[in-house]
Design an enzyme around this catalytic site. Structure first.
Site, PDB file in Angstrom:
ATOM      1  N   LYS A  82       0.843  -1.199   0.000  1.00 16.14           N
ATOM      2  CA  LYS A  82       0.000   0.000   0.000  1.00 16.14           C
ATOM      3  C   LYS A  82       0.880   1.250   0.000  1.00 16.14           C
ATOM      4  O   LYS A  82       1.887   1.318   0.708  1.00 16.14           O
ATOM      5  CB  LYS A  82      -0.912  -0.009   1.225  1.00 16.14           C
ATOM      6  CG  LYS A  82      -1.946   1.118   1.238  1.00 16.14           C
ATOM      7  CD  LYS A  82      -2.849   1.025   2.461  1.00 16.14           C
ATOM      8  CE  LYS A  82      -3.880   2.129   2.460  1.00 16.14           C
ATOM      9  NZ  LYS A  82      -4.758   2.092   3.658  1.00 16.14           N
ATOM     10  N   SER A 156     -10.020   2.564   1.618  1.00 15.64           N
ATOM     11  CA  SER A 156      -8.631   2.941   1.871  1.00 15.64           C
ATOM     12  C   SER A 156      -7.609   2.043   1.177  1.00 15.64           C
ATOM     13  O   SER A 156      -6.918   2.482   0.274  1.00 15.64           O
ATOM     14  CB  SER A 156      -8.345   3.030   3.371  1.00 15.64           C
ATOM     15  OG  SER A 156      -7.042   3.516   3.597  1.00 15.64           O
ATOM     16  N   SER A 180      -9.881  -0.712   6.993  1.00 13.93           N
ATOM     17  CA  SER A 180      -9.364  -0.613   5.629  1.00 13.93           C
ATOM     18  C   SER A 180      -8.509  -1.783   5.178  1.00 13.93           C
ATOM     19  O   SER A 180      -7.925  -1.738   4.095  1.00 13.93           O
ATOM     20  CB  SER A 180      -8.587   0.696   5.466  1.00 13.93           C
ATOM     21  OG  SER A 180      -9.464   1.791   5.620  1.00 13.93           O
TER      22      SER A 180
END
Length: 477
Positions: A82, A156, A180
């Protein structure tokens, strides 16, 4: 093995094939890059694809493997990270125009641990801007759900869910503040765990809310999820909030089953109580509870009165803490935020101190109720979300009445118990909306006490092996 088949192996299967010499790390990375080139534009799951770096790292992993040296359980396995997690020499944007050119000079601890275990970073995954949770707010455009590209991929950690479900990485890392990791896992038919708060280091991670942020894996199977967490968990002197307890072997005893476990179903999250729960989700979770009973667990109702209110509590805390991180950006670069982020940050900046204080007191109450429940049961079951993935709008959100605002806040209550208590929780597929084309995943959430990840994995694995849901693939990909 046909290289086109490699991306469809689980992370653990790929790791075993590499160790057995059946697949080379170079071929594995090449196969994933070919797939990214073929379908990546449909999903927009990556902000940065690290093709050159991944090929170079794969060659090094191949040379080491040829010499009989395997770094660890993910040797040669491509992973997605991420884009709020720092990667040395590779930009980390937080999906924002404000950070579009930021290049860290050091890896986050979780990235360093993945590399030490032999993993190859293949790309930085898309996300909502500054992890606010709004899927359309990325400066690079929204990630898309592989089951239906018009649907929300989750909150997210959008790209981590999309890339993993779309077979664009073998496993991935997300970050869970109010849900998330669990939200993308639920929407995209994956397994994702929010670990115990402090179980995984946050050093080198751009935070959203210091008191609730957690880093964890989003994977295609329970085994992959356990394996990935095994690699990244543990105390880190760079993170003073990381827990000192040794990390158990999450794969050891994974197949022990649930016979003798006491599993509670949170009644307040199974319908009513001001929450909108899709009948299909309720029925799927109820059916999952029956599967656990058939597997030998004692399944019983549990009441947590605060559960339906945990979404607004989490949002109050996280909204206040987010805007404290870089207040100068709010003053000096207000127009550079996505409109939805701009509104959310401005509202967070206006929350009175006494409201934040009340939310902290309510968090203590929620934590007390959750910990009390775990004196009577080993695990808790509940839906991960109110229903399947909703449609993805390209327009900035407009909430123009109190009912819409309350509904939006209450959605977070399906995941809020664990964000507030710091306890671990895992999302796993528990059904689909239909049997034909256009079917969307439904999800079950399994929560456990602090440092109870091993028991959660054990229960999740038993359920996964007893059901067919993990075998389904997005039909369009």
């Amino acid at each position: 093995m046909n290289t086109a088949e490699i991306p469809f192996l689980s992370a653990s299967e790929l790791a075993d094939a590499i160790r057995a010499g059946e697949v080379s790390p170079v071929d594995a990375v090449g196969a994933y890059l070919d797939r990214i080139n073929a379908v990546g534009d449909k999903l927009n799951a990556y902000i940065t694809v690290c093709a050159d770096e991944a090929r170079a790292d794969a060659k090094q992993m191949e040379d080491e493997a040829a010499a009989g040296n395997f770094r660890g359980p993910l040797h040669g396995v491509p992973v997605g990270i991420k884009d709020q997690i720092h990667t040395a020499g590779i930009r980390t944007t937080d999906a924002s125009k404000i950070r579009a050119d930021f290049v860290p000079d050091a890896d986050a601890t979780v990235v360093a641990k993945l590399k030490a275990a032999g993993a190859v970073v293949i790309g930085k995954t898309n996300m909502s801007e500054f992890a606010m949770g709004d899927p359309i707010s990325s400066w690079f455009g929204p990630a898309r759900n592989p089951w239906d590209t018009d649907r929300n991929p989750g909150t997210s950690s959008t790209g981590s869910g999309s890339a993993t479900a779309g077979f664009l990485c073998a496993t991935s890392l997300g970050e869970d503040t109010g849900g998330s990791i669990r939200g993308p896992a639920a929407n995209s038919g994956l397994v994702g765990i929010r670990p115990t708060w402090g179980r995984v280091s946050r050093a080198g991670v751009d935070g959203a809310s210091w008191s609730t942020d957690t880093i964890g894996p989003i994977s295609r199977t329970v085994t992959d999820c356990a394996l990935t967490l095994q690699v990244i968990a543990g105390h880190d002197p760079k993170d003073r909030y990381s827990r000192p307890e040794p990390v158990p072997d999450y794969l050891d005893g994974l197949e022990a089953g649930v016979r003798g476990m006491r599993i509670g179903v949170v009644q307040e999250l199974m319908g009513g109580h001001g929450l909108r729960l899709d009948d299909r989700s309720r029925d799927a979770v109820s059916a999952a509870a029956e599967v656990f009973r058939e597997l030998g667990a004692e399944v019983l109702p549990v009441s947590l009165p605060i559960a339906p209110f945990t979404g607004p509590i989490v949002r109050t805390i996280t909204s206040t803490e987010r805007v404290s991180l870089n207040p100068e950006w709010l003053r000096e670069r207000f127009e550079d935020y996505h409109p939805n982020t701009r509104v959310a940050f401005a509202v967070g900046n206006l929350i009175p101190g006494q409201v934040y204080y009340k939310a902290l007191k309510l968090r203590a109450l929620a934590r007390r109720q959750v910990l009390q429940a775990f004196r009577d049961v080993d695990l808790l079951l509940q839906p991960t979300s109110s229903g399947p993935a909703g449609l993805l709008s390209d327009e900035p959100a407009v909430i123009d009445n109190k009912e819409m605002a309350v509904r939006s806040l209450r959605e977070g209550s399906f995941r809020g118990l664990y964000s507030l208590s710091g306890c671990p929780a895992l999302s796993i597929p528990c059904g689909f909306t239909s049997d034909g084309d256009g079917a969307l995943p439904l999800a079950l959430q399994i929560g456990g006490p602090h440092l109870g990840e091993a028991a959660i994995f054990r229960a999740a694995y038993a359920y996964e092996q007893a059901t067919p849901w993990h075998k389904r693939r997005p039909p369009a990909l």
